[in-house]
Design a protein around this motif. Structure first.
Motif, PDB file in Angstrom:
ATOM      1  N   GLN A  19      45.145  39.007 -30.698  1.00 41.55           N
ATOM      2  CA  GLN A  19      44.474  40.294 -30.867  1.00 41.55           C
ATOM      3  C   GLN A  19      45.064  40.963 -32.095  1.00 41.55           C
ATOM      4  OE1 GLN A  19      45.407  41.944 -27.064  1.00 41.55           O
ATOM      5  NE2 GLN A  19      43.540  41.175 -26.127  1.00 41.55           N
ATOM      6  N   ALA A  20      44.845  40.345 -33.239  1.00 42.63           N
ATOM      7  CA  ALA A  20      45.425  40.877 -34.471  1.00 42.63           C
ATOM      8  C   ALA A  20      44.464  40.634 -35.609  1.00 42.63           C
ATOM      9  CB  ALA A  20      46.747  40.171 -34.769  1.00 42.63           C
ATOM     10  N   ILE A  21      44.553  41.432 -36.656  1.00 45.50           N
ATOM     11  CA  ILE A  21      43.779  41.164 -37.852  1.00 45.50           C
ATOM     12  C   ILE A  21      44.638  40.354 -38.797  1.00 45.50           C
ATOM     13  CG2 ILE A  21      42.508  43.284 -37.570  1.00 45.50           C
ATOM     14  CD1 ILE A  21      44.939  42.992 -40.345  1.00 45.50           C
ATOM     15  N   GLY A  53      46.177  52.247 -37.691  1.00 44.40           N
ATOM     16  CA  GLY A  53      45.128  51.783 -38.597  1.00 44.40           C
ATOM     17  C   GLY A  53      44.577  52.850 -39.510  1.00 44.40           C
ATOM     18  N   ASN A  73      40.623  51.633 -39.218  1.00 46.78           N
ATOM     19  CA  ASN A  73      40.884  50.218 -38.943  1.00 46.78           C
ATOM     20  C   ASN A  73      41.412  49.507 -40.183  1.00 46.78           C
ATOM     21  OD1 ASN A  73      38.448  50.515 -40.301  1.00 46.78           O
ATOM     22  ND2 ASN A  73      37.440  48.819 -39.255  1.00 46.78           N
ATOM     23  N   LYS A 133      48.813  42.407 -38.685  1.00 49.33           N
ATOM     24  CA  LYS A 133      48.933  43.853 -38.644  1.00 49.33           C
ATOM     25  C   LYS A 133      48.692  44.313 -37.223  1.00 49.33           C
ATOM     26  CE  LYS A 133      46.598  47.979 -38.720  1.00 49.33           C
ATOM     27  NZ  LYS A 133      45.580  48.439 -37.787  1.00 49.33           N
ATOM     28  N   ASP A 172      40.029  45.725 -40.858  1.00 47.87           N
ATOM     29  CA  ASP A 172      40.203  44.680 -39.856  1.00 47.87           C
ATOM     30  C   ASP A 172      39.121  43.606 -39.922  1.00 47.87           C
ATOM     31  OD1 ASP A 172      42.362  46.062 -38.975  1.00 47.87           O
ATOM     32  OD2 ASP A 172      41.485  46.705 -37.074  1.00 47.87           O
ATOM     33  N   ASP A 173      37.913  43.992 -40.347  1.00 49.72           N
ATOM     34  CA  ASP A 173      36.792  43.044 -40.350  1.00 49.72           C
ATOM     35  C   ASP A 173      36.700  42.223 -41.629  1.00 49.72           C
ATOM     36  OD1 ASP A 173      35.904  44.930 -42.173  1.00 49.72           O
ATOM     37  OD2 ASP A 173      34.136  45.529 -41.018  1.00 49.72           O
ATOM     38  N   ALA A 199      43.860  47.417 -42.487  1.00 44.15           N
ATOM     39  CA  ALA A 199      44.820  46.323 -42.323  1.00 44.15           C
ATOM     40  C   ALA A 199      45.866  46.305 -43.422  1.00 44.15           C
ATOM     41  CB  ALA A 199      44.087  44.986 -42.306  1.00 44.15           C
TER      42      ALA A 199
END
Length: 465
Positions: A7-9, A343, A375, A70, A391-392, A377
């Protein structure tokens, strides 16, 4: 064995690679406890004596390519978050939850094998671009580096002062673990924890005891046990493994932190800070993130870049107000930003072009929140613009856009974040003076913005927006 869910970017910041030289599969025995291995099409973690397949990590097929993670600090490790990776709150190093305990993610030692061949130690592929100058560099997985763009002071490190529109190899270095480019110069930390610098040497910022330009890397005098280095405009700083900091170069505004205003051609100790986690250099100012989650800055403060609510210069470290839960600092020429554990980000200092991202062009002497982003990173900044990887895998930029450095297809400035066109798999973006580059795959970078000296590395000199 059970499958793990990360569960991480993913960003190319800290890198952990196994170079065993052979393919491994889910369930195979392993002894490299807590190490991450990237195989073509899959990612595995050595846990409990066996390689376990990791889900949720984008892998484009490259081999022996490490990622950083992150995550928020804190949290309980139990069966509900098995496979989660986080930053350790004390030293900011990553940890892995095995379902019971938080385990340190240690760099893998040993080399050989795999594509590109390991160089020993924690090999890495990452990208660092000059902040405030007109050249760019990339660190490769075999411990070497390549640079391109302007080379009037030897900042490409290939033994010449000839500009190059395409990447050239930095001479004599094969064990680089960190690479940082500043204003017409570049520095590297090697696997033996020593440092090398090359290029423009005004005020002694290369740290070799002289002010002579160098077209090939030279040893930073008297510096060992280096944990992190940062190259700025006219000065350079490093964090040592014992948590102390040293700086060298220009010191007109006491940016070296020694309480003096005399240039130093070799490293001097920064007074008034200890347990330093990260140090960043701007244009005649310096900031440090400490292990207690505080930030101290010193030097020039004409735009409020010291973050203490004033515009008064300081020869000694002062505390930046209004920050907590800090993951990392991001320096530029005259503004600073902090990426927070949740974030979000806060910035302070010069804001004439909206580079603080708060929807205004008002300078700020205390941190303000970047508008609309929750969000983030990873972050980077140029002379008057700022960018963030989300994150995406997309990128947002804001501030000055005269040369298309915001990447939205226009040259219109923006005081709030705008989306960079065509980038959806960023592993980390870095900014130069008026240009940016992003790592999108193993040894693959894309650049945009100002390009008169070939800093985009595409063989041309046309700006790209």
């Amino acid at each position: 064995m059970g499958h793990l869910k990360i569960q991480a970017i993913i960003v190319a910041l800290l890198l952990f690679v196994s170079h065993t030289g052979f393919a491994v599969n889910d369930g195979d025995a392993c002894s490299e406890v807590n190490h991450v291995r990237i195989e073509a099409g899959k990612t595995l973690v050595c846990d409990g004596g066996f390689w376990q397949l990791v889900y949720g990590v984008e892998n484009t097929g490259q081999t022996n390519f490490g990622y950083g993670f992150k995550l928020a600090t804190g949290g309980v490790c139990d069966s509900s978050n098995e496979g989660v990776m986080r930053w350790n709150a004390t030293d900011k190093n990553p940890e892995f939850c095995d379902g019971t305990d938080w385990l340190a993610m240690a760099p893998v030692s040993g080399g050989g094998g795999g594509s590109g061949g390991g160089s020993g130690g924690g090999a890495s592929i990452s990208l660092y671009v000059a902040a405030g100058s007109a050249h760019s560099c990339i660190l490769l997985s075999n411990g070497t580096a390549k640079c391109w763009g302007k080379n009037n002071a030897g900042q490409l490190g290939n033994g010449t002062t000839t500009d190059s529109l395409t990447p050239v190899t930095v001479s004599g270095l094969s064990t680089i673990e960190q690479l940082e480019s500043g204003s017409s110069y570049t520095c590297a930390v090697l696997a033996d924890d020593t440092a090398r610098c090359w290029g423009h040497n005004y005020s002694g910022k290369l740290g070799d005891g002289t002010d002579t330009n160098r077209s090939s890397p030279v040893v930073v005098s008297g510096l060992s046990d280096v944990k992190q280095i940062d190259a700025g405009g006219g000065h350079t700083c490093a964090v040592l493994n014992d948590g102390t900091a040293k700086c060298w170069g220009g010191n007109y505004y006491s940016e070296l932190g020694d309480g003096m205003s005399t240039d130093q051609f070799s490293p001097v100790t920064v007074n008034g800070v200890s347990d330093v986690v990260q140090i960043v250099t701007g244009n005649s100012s310096t900031c440090a993130l400490l292990s207690d989650d505080s930030v101290k800055c010193w030097g020039l403060n004409n735009y409020g870049q010291l973050g203490n609510g004033t515009t008064t210069n300081s020869t000694t470290p002062v505390t930046v107000g209004g920050l907590n839960g800090i993951q990392e600092l991001m320096p530029t020429v005259s503004h600073n930003c902090a990426l927070l554990d949740d974030g979000t980000a806060k910035c302070w200092g010069w804001n004439a072009y909206g580079q603080l991202g708060d929807g205004t062009t008002t300078n700020r002497s205390t941190p303000v929140t970047v508008s609309g982003l929750s969000n983030i990173a990873q972050m980077t900044g140029g002379t008057a613009h700022t960018c963030a990887t989300l994150d995406d895998g997309t990128i947002q930029c804001w501030g000055l856009n005269a040369y298309g450095q915001l990447g939205d297809g226009t040259t219109t400035n923006s005081s709030v974040p705008v989306t960079v066109s065509g980038i959806t798999t960023s592993l980390g973006v870095v900014a130069g003076n008026y240009h940016n580059c992003v790592l999108v795959a193993s040894d693959t970078a894309k650049c945009w913005g100002y390009n008169p000296n070939g800093e985009l590395g595409n063989g041309g000199t046309t700006d790209q927006s």
